[in-house]
Design a protein around this motif. Structure first.
Motif, PDB file in Angstrom:
ATOM      1  N   ILE A 182       0.864  -1.197   0.000  1.00 30.88           N
ATOM      2  CA  ILE A 182       0.000   0.000   0.000  1.00 30.88           C
ATOM      3  C   ILE A 182       0.895   1.241   0.000  1.00 30.88           C
ATOM      4  CG2 ILE A 182      -1.739   1.307   1.250  1.00 30.88           C
ATOM      5  CD1 ILE A 182      -2.810  -1.265   2.347  1.00 30.88           C
ATOM      6  N   GLU A 183       0.546   2.192  -0.851  1.00 29.11           N
ATOM      7  CA  GLU A 183       1.241   3.483  -0.902  1.00 29.11           C
ATOM      8  C   GLU A 183       0.243   4.601  -0.617  1.00 29.11           C
ATOM      9  OE1 GLU A 183       4.941   2.683  -4.002  1.00 29.11           O
ATOM     10  OE2 GLU A 183       3.189   3.825  -4.662  1.00 29.11           O
ATOM     11  N   TYR A 184       0.746   5.712  -0.073  1.00 31.11           N
ATOM     12  CA  TYR A 184      -0.119   6.863   0.226  1.00 31.11           C
ATOM     13  C   TYR A 184       0.634   8.142  -0.121  1.00 31.11           C
ATOM     14  CZ  TYR A 184       2.720   7.225   4.474  1.00 31.11           C
ATOM     15  OH  TYR A 184       3.762   7.341   5.358  1.00 31.11           O
ATOM     16  N   THR A 231       4.374  12.490  -4.765  1.00 30.74           N
ATOM     17  CA  THR A 231       5.375  11.666  -4.080  1.00 30.74           C
ATOM     18  C   THR A 231       4.644  10.596  -3.262  1.00 30.74           C
ATOM     19  OG1 THR A 231       6.852  13.570  -3.937  1.00 30.74           O
ATOM     20  CG2 THR A 231       7.332  11.672  -2.524  1.00 30.74           C
ATOM     21  N   TRP A 232       4.824   9.333  -3.664  1.00 31.25           N
ATOM     22  CA  TRP A 232       4.140   8.237  -2.978  1.00 31.25           C
ATOM     23  C   TRP A 232       5.083   7.606  -1.952  1.00 31.25           C
ATOM     24  CZ3 TRP A 232      -0.966   6.936  -3.742  1.00 31.25           C
ATOM     25  CH2 TRP A 232      -1.607   7.555  -4.831  1.00 31.25           C
ATOM     26  N   THR A 233       4.511   7.242  -0.818  1.00 35.69           N
ATOM     27  CA  THR A 233       5.255   6.624   0.279  1.00 35.69           C
ATOM     28  C   THR A 233       4.693   5.230   0.530  1.00 35.69           C
ATOM     29  OG1 THR A 233       5.644   8.771   1.283  1.00 35.69           O
ATOM     30  CG2 THR A 233       5.976   6.833   2.679  1.00 35.69           C
ATOM     31  N   VAL A 286      -2.242   1.996   8.134  1.00 27.34           N
ATOM     32  CA  VAL A 286      -1.284   2.972   7.609  1.00 27.34           C
ATOM     33  C   VAL A 286      -1.093   4.053   8.677  1.00 27.34           C
ATOM     34  CG1 VAL A 286      -0.759   4.603   5.765  1.00 27.34           C
ATOM     35  CG2 VAL A 286      -2.055   2.514   5.260  1.00 27.34           C
ATOM     36  N   SER A 287       0.069   4.139   9.229  1.00 30.61           N
ATOM     37  CA  SER A 287       0.342   5.072  10.335  1.00 30.61           C
ATOM     38  C   SER A 287       1.322   6.151   9.883  1.00 30.61           C
ATOM     39  CB  SER A 287       0.880   4.304  11.542  1.00 30.61           C
ATOM     40  OG  SER A 287       2.061   3.608  11.190  1.00 30.61           O
ATOM     41  N   SER A 288       1.807   6.908  10.869  1.00 30.54           N
ATOM     42  CA  SER A 288       2.753   8.016  10.624  1.00 30.54           C
ATOM     43  C   SER A 288       2.153   9.072   9.699  1.00 30.54           C
ATOM     44  CB  SER A 288       4.068   7.489  10.040  1.00 30.54           C
ATOM     45  OG  SER A 288       4.653   6.558  10.916  1.00 30.54           O
ATOM     46  N   LEU A 289       0.882   9.326   9.843  1.00 28.29           N
ATOM     47  CA  LEU A 289       0.206  10.339   9.046  1.00 28.29           C
ATOM     48  C   LEU A 289       0.134  11.659   9.811  1.00 28.29           C
ATOM     49  CD1 LEU A 289      -2.720   8.192   7.597  1.00 28.29           C
ATOM     50  CD2 LEU A 289      -0.453   8.594   6.618  1.00 28.29           C
ATOM     51  N   GLU A 290      -0.163  12.751   9.087  1.00 27.53           N
ATOM     52  CA  GLU A 290      -0.287  14.076   9.682  1.00 27.53           C
ATOM     53  C   GLU A 290      -1.765  14.413   9.884  1.00 27.53           C
ATOM     54  OE1 GLU A 290       2.034  16.077  10.760  1.00 27.53           O
ATOM     55  OE2 GLU A 290       3.686  14.763  10.153  1.00 27.53           O
ATOM     56  N   PRO A 291      -2.074  15.183  10.931  1.00 29.46           N
ATOM     57  CA  PRO A 291      -3.480  15.552  11.163  1.00 29.46           C
ATOM     58  C   PRO A 291      -4.010  16.451  10.050  1.00 29.46           C
ATOM     59  CG  PRO A 291      -2.156  15.910  13.127  1.00 29.46           C
ATOM     60  CD  PRO A 291      -1.201  15.668  12.001  1.00 29.46           C
TER      61      PRO A 291
END
Length: 804
Positions: free
Chosen positions: A246-248, A254-256, A273-278
């Protein structure tokens, strides 16, 4: 028998003719030595053979163009084609009898097929039992001819070698082919054959293990559920695989890749999927893979917002002030700082004696601060989760004179700014602020950048072309002091202004004052450097005056009287001079002397005063008497007067009648009074002089014994009537004197021998005798010099008693 034969012959000829007419027999045959398809740039020959005796010709393309052919024999002609580079059509014509159709040939030019390049195959699994073998390849160049490709496949299942399969590609331009293959197949042998009218070629044979090229179908993602930092995504797969990726991204650029974290849920699995920004809009996609083989294609994208959090950082705050206003500005926070949708701003203004707190709309970016003593302004950003950390700024700083050495240069839609601290500056900087804004729009479009104390340069991007900018570099010190260095008039691109200034003129004597408005912002085309004023007189002579910007007023002095035309233009430093603005015409009048104007004004006021004064009847009478006295045409001789002659005849008595101008006299006073007159002897030395009358004067007259009686103007009488008149009063006073009253007279020595009382009485008598008007303005300056004799002045004394 012969007749029957002839009939059959005629019948056969008609039938043959009918067949020929129906089939459209051609007049010739045409052929090429290289066939109908030839190699690009090759040479060949085209022949035409005619089926009738005629003079034939050869043509090329459409519309037909006749070619210079060669004759091969009596029925055949030919034409040599050299370096053919496109498809051509050749035709031959002949005038046959009966007429027949011409013949033609289309010849195509192209290339033989090349060996296929990048030949490869993938096995796309559809179900757990079957899939499609999809092969693709490239070609080196276009053949320009109709080309066909054929895919050849040989399968191996266990120890059994399968049959050869032949699959044609779809369409002549297709570079792929597909073939259904069972998942039980273990090995494959694949190659491709390509052919056209110029030849055919085959690719090398490629052997595959089916599991090595297996590709699962793309997974399907279900709408995720997100918190402020994490999203849970459900992944559905038609075919069970061993790997899911999975990419986000937040910007779809820019995909991570998310770490591999799987939670099995029957036929589907949930990925975290973690390490996301609010408060970010994230896009997700996924692909899958067996233990061996190739990754599947990417799934369709899905999107979702993460939840909000309270703002993480303080706002970027700055302020401006002048002698009129003070305003605090703040930048709209980035989503990484705001962590949510800003719903309001909170502003606190704290001064030594008060504190004011206001809630500001989310669309507002500034706040006007009261212009008072030192105050501290604090600004917060507010979203649904809370407030940001406070951003504080003091609107008053101690100003120091250690200005920075600032250098500004314009680039390509950017401005480079560098500075250097003076060597004599005793303080160490704590930070820098660079601000810039379009010229004249500081309050509306202020932008700034805060820099660290170790920075000494920056590049400002996003500068609008053909826009004039100004700004400043401020350096802050630890003790809240600040120094500020301004820069002005910088533009990245410039051209001539689009319009000219609109002007107004005001003529003041021989000077003209010119004022003009600033050009509209969108039509300046850069920084206005100078204004040009053109002045043209009535004879066509033109003068040029240059005024440096930003001044917008100018006075031209010392103009000669006449008509003038005036217009202006504006210029930028590198773009040149723009068109002229409006044209005005004015006049300079001839200047009138101030002294002449003053004299005319005084005379006009005096004339107006006299006109108003003459409206009075009393004034009119006095003016009449005054001018009548000054304009005597005849001076009477007392010696020859009627009164003197009567005196000679009647020496003993004389009757003196007083004036009857006053109607208030009593009846007793109206009777004449007889006075005794004594005749004196004649004076020796002048025998021709008339008889002299001696009047006895009272001692109070003040006459000296030496007074010559001959100098008396009129005889002395013992009876004098005296009136006291006031021209300005309606009241009149009359006095009757007895026979002992003083006799008033004019002495030869002048009024200077009279006392003040006698002078007043004489003035009253003169008024009664209509000699001078009362209160005459010239009486005080009247003087008599020497002796007044009858020879010097001759007065008709009868005029004094004309009413007696």
């Amino acid at each position: 028998m012969a007749t029957m034969f002839q009939s059959w012959s005629l019948l056969i000829a008609v039938a043959v003719l009918a067949v020929q007419l129906c089939t459209g027999q051609r007049s010739c045959d045409i052929r090429s030595t290289a066939g109908s398809a030839v190699q690009w740039g090759s040479n060949f020959t085209v022949y035409c053979t005619f089926n009738c005796k005629c003079e034939g010709s050869m043509f090329c393309d459409s519309p037909p163009t006749q070619q210079k052919h060669e004759k091969f024999n009596s029925t055949t002609i030919y034409f040599n084609v050299v370096n053919i580079t496109k498809t051509r059509t050749y035709s031959c014509h002949c005038a046959c009898s009966p007429p027949r159709d011409p013949c033609g040939l289309d010849i195509s030019a192209g290339y033989p097929p090349d060996h296929p390049k990048n030949f490869k195959c993938d096995y796309k699994v559809i179900t757990n039992d079957s899939g499609d073998l999809v092969c693709t390849w490239n070609r080196e160049r276009d053949t320009l001819l109709w080309t066909r490709s054929v895919l050849r496949v040989r399968t191996v299942t266990g120890n059994h070698t399968g049959e050869l399969h032949r699959v044609s590609s779809e369409g002549t331009e297709s570079l792929s082919a597909s073939f259904a293959v069972s998942r039980s197949v273990q090995l494959l042998s694949v190659w491709v054959e390509t052919q056209n009218s110029l030849g055919s070629v085959e690719s090398p044979t490629v052997n595959y293990t089916l599991s090595d090229i297996a590709m699962p179908p793309a997974p399907v993602l279900v709408q995720p559920e997100c918190s402020s930092r994490e999203c849970f995504i459900k992944v559905e797969e038609p075919v069970r695989t061993q790997h899911v990726e999975i990419e986000y991204t937040a910007d779809q650029q820019t995909w991570t890749t998310s770490p591999d974290s799987v939670v099995q849920m029957s036929s589907s699995q949930v990925r975290s999927v973690s390490s996301l920004e609010p408060y970010r809009l994230y896009h997700f996609r996924a692909r899958s893979k067996f233990n061996t083989g190739n990754w599947s294609e990417w799934s369709a994208n899905i999107s979702s917002w993460t939840q909000e959090e309270a703002p993480a950082e303080e706002l970027d705050v700055w302020f401006t002030e002048d002698f009129k206003s003070r305003r605090v500005y703040w930048k709209e926070p980035d989503v990484s700082i705001s962590r949510g949708k800003i719903i309001a701003y909170k502003v606190s203004v704290k001064s030594p004696n008060s504190r004011v707190v206001r809630n500001i709309s989310a669309d507002t970016r500034s706040y006007s601060v009261p212009f008072r003593a030192d105050c501290e302004v604090t600004v917060w950003a507010c979203n649904s989760k809370g407030l940001s950390p406070p951003a504080r700024i003091t609107t008053r700083h101690t100003k120091v004179k250690h200005a920075q050495e600032v250098h500004v240069s314009a680039g390509n839609y950017s401005i480079a700014i560098s500075w250097r601290k003076p060597k004599t500056a005793p303080l160490l900087p704590a930070g820098y602020v660079v601000e810039w804004y379009p010229e004249g729009h500081q309050l509306q479009e202020l932008r700034w950048l805060k820099l660290d104390k170790n920075d000494n340069q920056t590049v400002i991007s996003g500068i609008n072309a053909f826009e004039c900018y100004e700004g400043a570099v401020s350096v802050f010190y630890n003790d809240s002091s600040v120094s500020r260095t301004r820069f002005k008039r910088i533009a990245t691109l410039e051209s001539a202004p689009a319009v000219g200034p609109l002007i107004e003129e005001k003529v003041k004597g021989n000077d003209v004052e010119i004022t003009w408005m600033e050009l509209p912002r969108g039509q300046r085309r850069g920084c206005i450097s100078t204004y040009s004023i053109y002045l043209e007189n009535s004879s066509g002579h033109r003068e040029l005056y240059s005024v440096a910007s930003p001044k917008r007023t100018y006075t031209i002095k010392g103009l000669s009287p006449g008509a003038y035309n005036l217009w202006m233009s504006a210029s930028t430093a590198t773009g040149g001079e723009g068109p002229a603005g409006n044209k005005v015409t004015f006049f300079v009048e001839e200047e009138t002397s101030f002294s002449l104007l003053l004299v005319c004004g005084v005379v006009s006021v005096m004339a107006l005063f006299l006109v108003c004064l003459c409206q009075s009847s009393a004034v009119k009478r006095r003016f009449y008497k005054f001018f009548q006295c000054l304009m005597l045409d005849v001076v009477p001789d007392p010696a020859n007067s009627k009164w003197a002659k009567e005196y000679i005849q009647d020496k003993g008595r004389m009757s003196l009648m007083p004036q009857q101008s006053n109607s208030n006299f009593s009846s007793e006073e109206e009777e004449p009074i007889l006075v005794d007159v004594e005749e004196l002897p004649k004076q020796s030395g002048d025998a021709s002089s008339p008889t002299t009358i001696s009047l006895q004067l009272p001692p109070q007259t003040g006459l000296s014994p030496e007074t010559d009686p001959a100098t008396l103007l009129y005889p002395v009488t013992t009876y004098i009537k005296s009136f006291s008149h006031d021209s300005d009063s309606s009241d009149q006073t009359q006095t009757s004197l007895d026979t002992n009253s003083t006799v008033d007279y004019i002495s030869s020595h002048g009024p200077g021998n009279m006392d003040e009382e006698d002078e007043e009485e004489e003035e009253d008598e003169l008024v009664d005798m209509h000699f001078f008007p009362s209160h005459n303005i010239f009486m005080d300056s009247l003087e008599f010099g020497g002796k007044l004799t009858l020879d010097a002045v001759k007065i008709d004394c009868g005029d004094f008693f004309q009413n007696a």
